[in-house]
Design an enzyme around this catalytic site. Structure first.
Site, mmCIF file in Angstrom:
data_model
loop_
_atom_site.group_PDB
_atom_site.id
_atom_site.type_symbol
_atom_site.label_atom_id
_atom_site.label_comp_id
_atom_site.label_asym_id
_atom_site.label_seq_id
_atom_site.Cartn_x
_atom_site.Cartn_y
_atom_site.Cartn_z
ATOM 1 N N GLN A 261 50.995 35.505 18.913
ATOM 2 C CA GLN A 261 50.143 36.613 18.484
ATOM 3 C C GLN A 261 50.835 37.494 17.457
ATOM 4 O OE1 GLN A 261 46.736 36.818 19.307
ATOM 5 N NE2 GLN A 261 47.465 34.775 19.837
ATOM 6 N N HIS A 264 50.220 36.763 13.747
ATOM 7 C CA HIS A 264 49.001 37.155 13.052
ATOM 8 C C HIS A 264 49.212 38.278 12.055
ATOM 9 C CE1 HIS A 264 45.536 34.982 14.656
ATOM 10 N NE2 HIS A 264 46.118 34.968 15.833
ATOM 11 N N GLU A 330 43.189 42.633 24.497
ATOM 12 C CA GLU A 330 42.310 41.635 23.894
ATOM 13 C C GLU A 330 42.522 40.288 24.585
ATOM 14 O OE1 GLU A 330 41.555 39.645 19.470
ATOM 15 O OE2 GLU A 330 43.462 40.613 19.933
ATOM 16 N N HIS A 331 43.775 39.869 24.675
ATOM 17 C CA HIS A 331 44.139 38.632 25.371
ATOM 18 C C HIS A 331 45.091 38.979 26.509
ATOM 19 C CE1 HIS A 331 43.756 37.571 21.005
ATOM 20 N NE2 HIS A 331 42.950 36.638 21.488
#
Length: 432
Positions: A261, A264, A330-331
């Site tokens: 992540q 990103h 979010e995750h």
């Protein structure tokens, strides 16, 4: 590398866990003046303004904003067969889960001659935004288009930034995905101007009813400014992952998922919540080892050392669940003993990945779930993109004379209680 936030020994209820696990600074309000100028330029000058903005922000001089017909099919013909196979599998799995989300009409009979139908109707036309800045997010094409198609949306337009490397067109992998999905209305327009194009209806692009898809702060700000003129899915900020893990977790897995992540965006959040200092130490060691083998080292290090990332030390998994539930990531990954049981207790997360073999990257591509998810703690009140985002509800009210007569006195009484006698008269006239 990861800073540590020690919550061990905290009295239950004494701390606002969401506040003590900070996020990156993502100030939409600060971007409003610049974005307002962009959206007004598009509203007033249309395609001319979009072309100027593309030259300024993307370094691309274009004559037209629409990708020519046939470009998507050419891109598909030139697509690496392995990439096509991956896209095909992702599409098939996402279609299956999306179809399962479809809601049927619900009819309620309230008495003789009295019926209300809760009807689900697809949005007529949507504009889908696919980022193309730091990475050409071809997976976002699938995540937006598939649920829209399954919902029954009749008209789909897609916008993605023009790429200097590809002659000012949209990235060819994104075009190929459009061809796979039968989307032929594609615009080489990025940023806030793309949202404005969708909202106002500019040049060859007719106005849409709904705009969906992730983007940078300018895209998010444009959504906020134009909401109401057009529907939006969410105001998604930088991506984030939280991992709740205990000693049973493999530190190599945890480190790899945090990196995935952080890759990103420099503002991406990567948070490990654990009662194990041993795991925390081992993950730190794995991060140093694995980051050296990655491509985007600088971006990843910036994200992992930022204020939005860190290790949160807790007394036990009970406190850990409270922390991740408050953080509303979010995750969220759960890598613990009895992971499914702990996951079942979480109410606030965009998506939950259970066990050591369900990494977030699976959800980004081939899990069958949607990866367009709420960020910034919004998972406490919002959901990820799904078929439901592309439908709306309409109540169909069917009453005959008897059905109305059964409640006429109540309607008149309540109308008079609100000092709206005309409402009551509209009922009484039917029985005069």
């Amino acid at each position: 590398m990861l800073r540590r936030i020690d919550l061990r020994g905290a009295t239950p209820g004494s701390l606002d866990y969401r506040a003590v696990v900070p996020r990156a600074d993502f100030d939409v309000e600060a971007a409003v003046p610049a974005v307002h100028a962009i959206t007004e330029a598009v509203r007033e000058r249309g395609v001319e303004a979009i072309l100027e903005l593309g030259a300024r922000f993307d370094g691309v001089e274009l004559d037209d904003i629409r990708v020519p017909e046939g470009a998507t099919q050419r891109a598909l013909a030139e697509l690496d067969p392995a990439i096509r196979a991956g896209l095909d599998e992702s599409i098939a799995r996402l279609r299956k889960t999306s179809a399962a989300e479809l809601e049927a009409d619900v009819v309620t009979d309230l008495g003789p001659g009295a019926r209300v139908t809760h009807r689900k109707v697809a949005v007529d036309r949507v504009g889908l935004y696919v980022p193309g800045g730091l990475a050409p997010l071809v997976s976002s094409v699938l995540m937006n288009v598939v649920p829209a198609q399954v919902a029954g949306v009749g008209s789909i337009a897609l916008a993605s930034p023009p790429q200097k490397e590809f002659g000012g067109s949209v990235h060819p992998t994104i075009l190929a995905a459009c061809a796979l999905l039968g989307v032929d209305e594609v615009y080489a327009v990025g940023g806030a101007q793309a949202v404005a194009m969708f909202a106002y209806g500019t040049g060859p692009c007719r106005k849409v009813d709904l705009v969906t898809g992730p983007g940078n702060i300018y895209v998010v700000t444009a959504k906020r400014l134009l909401r109401g003129l057009v529907g939006i899915d969410s105001e998604a900020g930088p991506t984030e992952i939280a991992i709740l893990a205990d000693d049973s977790a493999d530190p190599a897995f945890v480190a790899a998922d945090l990196i995935s992540q952080a890759e990103h965006d420099p503002l991406a959040a990567a948070v490990l919540v654990t009662p194990s200092t041993t795991l925390a130490d081992d993950v730190e060691a794995e991060l140093e080892k694995q980051i050296g083998a990655t491509k985007h080292i600088e971006r990843i290090r910036t994200a992992l050392t930022g204020e939005q990332s860190g290790v949160v030390l807790v007394d036990d998994l009970e406190q850990g669940v409270a922390v991740v539930d408050a953080y509303a990531a979010e995750h969220l990954e759960i890598q613990t003993v009895d992971a499914a049981a702990w996951a079942a207790r979480v109410r606030n997360a965009g998506a939950i990945f259970v066990g050591g073999f369900a990494p977030v990257s699976l959800g980004d591509y081939c899990a069958g779930s949607n990866h367009v998810l709420p960020t910034g703690g919004c998972a406490c009140h919002s959901s990820g993109l799904s078929v439901r985002a592309f439908t709306k509800s309409v109540h169909v009210v069917e009453y005959d004379r008897q059905g109305l007569d059964d409640v006429a006195d109540h309607v008149v009484t309540l109308a008079e209680a609100e000092d709206l006698p005309g409402h009551g008269a509209a009922v009484k006239v039917r029985f005069s």
